[in-house]
Design a protein around this motif. Structure first.
Motif, PDB file in Angstrom:
ATOM      1  N   LEU A  68       0.814  -1.211   0.000  1.00 31.95           N
ATOM      2  CA  LEU A  68       0.000   0.000   0.000  1.00 31.95           C
ATOM      3  C   LEU A  68       0.850   1.265   0.000  1.00 31.95           C
ATOM      4  N   ALA A  69       2.101   1.132  -0.402  1.00 28.42           N
ATOM      5  CA  ALA A  69       3.019   2.268  -0.357  1.00 28.42           C
ATOM      6  C   ALA A  69       2.498   3.422  -1.206  1.00 28.42           C
ATOM      7  N   VAL A  70       2.669   4.636  -0.691  1.00 29.70           N
ATOM      8  CA  VAL A  70       2.220   5.837  -1.394  1.00 29.70           C
ATOM      9  C   VAL A  70       3.410   6.756  -1.627  1.00 29.70           C
ATOM     10  N   GLN A  71       3.271   7.614  -2.628  1.00 25.30           N
ATOM     11  CA  GLN A  71       4.291   8.602  -2.935  1.00 25.30           C
ATOM     12  C   GLN A  71       3.723   9.991  -2.669  1.00 25.30           C
ATOM     13  N   PHE A  72       4.334  10.722  -1.751  1.00 22.10           N
ATOM     14  CA  PHE A  72       3.937  12.101  -1.513  1.00 22.10           C
ATOM     15  C   PHE A  72       4.531  12.996  -2.599  1.00 22.10           C
ATOM     16  N   VAL A  85       5.500  25.085 -11.357  1.00 26.55           N
ATOM     17  CA  VAL A  85       4.712  25.336 -10.152  1.00 26.55           C
ATOM     18  C   VAL A  85       4.099  24.017  -9.675  1.00 26.55           C
ATOM     19  N   PHE A  86       3.548  24.082  -8.463  1.00 26.74           N
ATOM     20  CA  PHE A  86       2.823  22.922  -7.938  1.00 26.74           C
ATOM     21  C   PHE A  86       1.336  23.172  -8.036  1.00 26.74           C
ATOM     22  N   TRP A  87       0.628  22.260  -8.717  1.00 24.25           N
ATOM     23  CA  TRP A  87      -0.825  22.299  -8.810  1.00 24.25           C
ATOM     24  C   TRP A  87      -1.405  21.184  -7.939  1.00 24.25           C
ATOM     25  N   PRO A  88      -2.104  21.532  -6.869  1.00 25.46           N
ATOM     26  CA  PRO A  88      -2.600  20.509  -5.944  1.00 25.46           C
ATOM     27  C   PRO A  88      -3.743  19.660  -6.519  1.00 25.46           C
ATOM     28  N   TYR A  89      -4.370  20.128  -7.598  1.00 25.41           N
ATOM     29  CA  TYR A  89      -5.466  19.350  -8.183  1.00 25.41           C
ATOM     30  C   TYR A  89      -5.144  18.895  -9.607  1.00 25.41           C
ATOM     31  N   LYS A  90      -3.872  18.709  -9.885  1.00 26.47           N
ATOM     32  CA  LYS A  90      -3.476  18.092 -11.149  1.00 26.47           C
ATOM     33  C   LYS A  90      -3.521  16.577 -10.956  1.00 26.47           C
ATOM     34  N   ARG A  91      -4.258  15.882 -11.787  1.00 28.70           N
ATOM     35  CA  ARG A  91      -4.651  14.507 -11.480  1.00 28.70           C
ATOM     36  C   ARG A  91      -3.820  13.452 -12.193  1.00 28.70           C
ATOM     37  N   ASP A  92      -3.710  12.299 -11.542  1.00 27.71           N
ATOM     38  CA  ASP A  92      -3.169  11.110 -12.202  1.00 27.71           C
ATOM     39  C   ASP A  92      -4.149  10.709 -13.304  1.00 27.71           C
ATOM     40  N   PRO A  93      -3.675  10.523 -14.528  1.00 27.00           N
ATOM     41  CA  PRO A  93      -4.612  10.249 -15.629  1.00 27.00           C
ATOM     42  C   PRO A  93      -5.353   8.927 -15.489  1.00 27.00           C
ATOM     43  N   GLN A  94      -4.816   7.975 -14.715  1.00 24.74           N
ATOM     44  CA  GLN A  94      -5.472   6.677 -14.563  1.00 24.74           C
ATOM     45  C   GLN A  94      -6.450   6.662 -13.394  1.00 24.74           C
ATOM     46  N   THR A  95      -6.038   7.187 -12.263  1.00 26.77           N
ATOM     47  CA  THR A  95      -6.881   7.121 -11.068  1.00 26.77           C
ATOM     48  C   THR A  95      -7.674   8.396 -10.821  1.00 26.77           C
ATOM     49  N   ALA A 135      -6.624  10.688  -9.161  1.00 26.00           N
ATOM     50  CA  ALA A 135      -6.249  11.130  -7.816  1.00 26.00           C
ATOM     51  C   ALA A 135      -5.359  12.364  -7.911  1.00 26.00           C
ATOM     52  N   ARG A 136      -5.553  13.291  -6.996  1.00 28.61           N
ATOM     53  CA  ARG A 136      -4.693  14.466  -6.944  1.00 28.61           C
ATOM     54  C   ARG A 136      -3.462  14.151  -6.114  1.00 28.61           C
ATOM     55  N   PRO A 137      -2.383  14.932  -6.238  1.00 28.15           N
ATOM     56  CA  PRO A 137      -1.179  14.667  -5.438  1.00 28.15           C
ATOM     57  C   PRO A 137      -1.437  14.917  -3.959  1.00 28.15           C
TER      58      PRO A 137
END
Length: 642
Positions: free
Chosen positions: A450-454, A468-478, A480-482
């Protein structure tokens, strides 16, 4: 957990194969394949402790087992009254079983109220052991007995064993410096000793437990052990108990492994700890005590050495608020509650949906509405879990099916929450939480990774080339936001309940953006990968029985009965309730009839009808108790024949 195989040739869950007799000195020993025992008395008589100790010794002996504790909501209910009766039922066998049993073969009644409250469940011919000392005129009048049932012939159809448990216990403890009232408290241990003799249960574990429980009061420990041994010796020497019983270990019911007895709440607790270790994250529980979820808080508070931090908040809202803050800070965050608490937590669950942070919301369902039946079981929170928030706030919903399965369900809930950055609702119930069964302790290499990457740095390039850092830029598969940990340089971002702009996370009131964010959050939940639903259908049946959660045991037992009787019926059981497995629609379409038993008024059936346009038939019960196998078998037979 117990085997889930249910082939037509398999032994019926509730069937007795037969008895064998063999002499053992002056007394007979009869070999049975299973037995159901119910201990019943006042809530202060220690019936839950007695049942728990008998269960622990039965588990160590190697039998398969299933339990049903049943007790009043009051800390000390009115003594000698019907509402004050507490009971503990244990079904154990030499083969795979699935339920605590429909009707007890043995009832231990500590007083008239216990006898009257439970006699209706006891079949004719069963054994009844009564504490005759409590059958006083006043005690019998309190529950409506005009004459003594021990003398008026009303129990002639049963194998009655009148035993002066209180007198025998006091006599056994006369050498101890105890008042009569103090000595009488050990009568449950005398009863436990007697039943342990009758069913050849080990005794070492109970004596060790008593020494540990009363380590600071060695005289009390010694008195309880003496009463326990006196009960055993009474069974061995009295002429009233001419027969004892053997139930062999269930050696063929379990895969090879190391087993222990476990309750649903304990399994959930261990599953949460395992999930935090597999994710390499600290575990944080923000909770407020509520029946029947409080045991999880109690258990997790014992495991600080595994990086577990527990916080008993002042109320439900503070509990989930603290948990959500811990999720923002990078913990595997959990909040536990029951139905009324879910209602109070609903706004914060919506906030977690908006923030898109992993959070486990564990609802141990109980009878409702409002305070309802705190110590009884129900499955009536499904629609609340699905829709009980303002706005479009979808969350995944999963449900374990047995006490031991609560361990795996906790790991699965953590997988979904961490992978998809979402709150997850886990729906257990009082039946699973307090019930117990054997559990195979898994090897660590069997647990999921269940390892996660911050987030570590910028993840988006602007038109001018700056990163820049976008907090709501999503993983294209899930989708999920960072997950950005506070204090990480360059990853500052806004949080809050006001709608976010896609990508940047800035506050946005733009209609098109809100529409996009609502649809995106829904698409993220709809896209969660869950296993396909498996169908048990050995004979290409025309009728499918579909269940979810704790109805698994009674449904499977009923299906076994029907197949043993020559009926053809298919069975499927749902763990994932949002999203549904992708093949569920195709499965439902293969059957002429779909029957959905639930401990509510048809909540899953409502969802199935709405989503798949299937004419699903509900079979419902909301009396605070789990289904009985015979009851379900009859209802399913009627559905097949209709």
């Amino acid at each position: 957990m117990t085997s889930q195989v249910s082939s037509p040739s398999e032994q019926a869950d509730e069937a007795v194969v037969g008895e064998q007799r063999k002499p053992a000195g002056t007394k007979d020993v009869r070999r049975l394949d299973r037995v159901i025992i119910r201990f019943a008395g006042d809530s202060g008589d220690g019936m839950q402790l007695t049942g728990d100790r008998f269960t622990s010794e039965t588990a160590s002996f190697g039998n398969d087992l299933s339990t049903l504790p049943n007790f009043p909501a009051e800390i000390r209910a009115p003594a000698g009254t019907l509402p004050g009766v507490s009971s503990f039922q244990l079904h154990f066998a030499d083969h795979d079983i699935l339920t605590p049993g429909d009707a007890p073969n043995v009832l231990v009644a500590m007083n008239p109220a216990a006898l009257k409250a439970n006699l209706g469940d006891v079949p004719r011919g069963a054994e009844i052991i009564v504490n005759t000392d409590e059958f006083t005129k006043r005690a019998m009048q309190k529950v409506g007995y005009a004459t003594s049932p021990l003398e008026d012939g009303s129990l002639d159809g049963y194998s009655l064993h009148p035993v002066p448990l209180t007198t025998l216990t006091v006599e056994a403890l006369k050498e101890f410096d105890l008042t009569r009232k103090e000595a009488e408290r050990s009568k449950n241990m005398f009863a436990l000793g007697l039943l342990s003799w009758m069913y050849h249960r080990p005794t070492e574990g109970t004596e060790k437990f008593l020494k540990s429980k009363f380590a600071k009061k060695p005289d009390i420990a010694a008195a309880n052990i003496t009463a326990f041994r006196a009960g055993w010796n009474f069974g061995e020497t009295t002429e009233d108990f001419a027969v004892s019983y053997e139930i062999a270990p269930a050696t063929k019911a379990f895969p090879v492994g190391t087993y222990r007895n476990i309750s649903g709440n304990l399994a959930l607790s261990y599953g949460l700890i395992a999930a935090s270790r597999q994710a390499d994250l600290p575990l944080y529980l923000g909770s407020y005590p509520i029946t029947p979820a409080s045991d999880i808080l109690h258990e997790l508070s014992r495991h600080k050495n595994f990086g577990v931090r527990t916080f008993q908040a002042e109320d439900e809202i503070a509990g989930i608020g603290a948990a959500l803050g811990a999720a923002f800070g990078g913990s595997l965050a959990v909040t536990t509650t029951s139905g009324p608490g879910v209602a109070l937590k609903s706004e914060s669950i919506g906030l977690a949906v908006s923030l898109e942070l992993p959070l486990l919301v564990i609802d141990i369902q109980r009878g409702g509405p409002s305070t309802g039946l705190p110590t009884k079981t129900e499955q009536a929170d499904l629609l609340q879990a699905m829709f009980g928030r303002n706005g479009e706030a979808p969350v995944p919903v999963i449900a374990p099916c047995t006490p031991a399965d609560c361990f795996d369900a906790a790991l699965e809930a953590a997988r979904i929450a961490l992978t998809y950055r979402t709150p997850v609702m886990l729906l257990s119930d009082g039946y699973l939480a307090n019930g117990s069964e054997p559990w195979r302790i898994p090897e660590t290499d069997e647990l999921p990774d269940l390892a996660v990457q911050f987030a570590q740095g910028p993840n988006h390039t602007l038109d001018d080339g700056s990163e820049v850092f976008w907090p709501y830029k999503r993983d294209p598969q899930t989708l999920a936001r960072p997950w950005a940990i506070p204090g990480t340089p360059g990853l500052e971002h806004r949080i809050g309940g006001i709608e976010k702009e896609d990508g940047t996370g800035n506050i946005s009131y733009a209609p098109a953006n809100h529409d996009f964010m609502v649809r995106t959050r829904q698409a993220k939940i709809d896209g969660i990968e869950v296993p396909e639903v498996e169908v048990d259908d050995p004979h290409e049946a025309k009728t499918l029985v579909l269940g979810w959660g704790s109805t698994y045991g009674p449904i499977t037992a009923a299906v076994r009965r029907l197949r043993t009787a020559g009926e053809s019926i298919a069975q499927a059981h749902l763990r994932h309730l949002n999203p549904f497995p992708r093949n569920l629609g195709a499965v439902l379409g293969r059957y002429e009839k779909v029957v959905i038993p639930e401990m509510n008024l048809g909540q899953l059936a409502t969802l199935i009808r709405a989503k798949y346009l299937v004419d699903a038939h509900s079979y419902n019960q909301v009396n605070g108790m789990p289904f009985k196998a015979e009851q379900l078998a009859k209802a399913l037979k009627e559905a097949i024949d209709a």
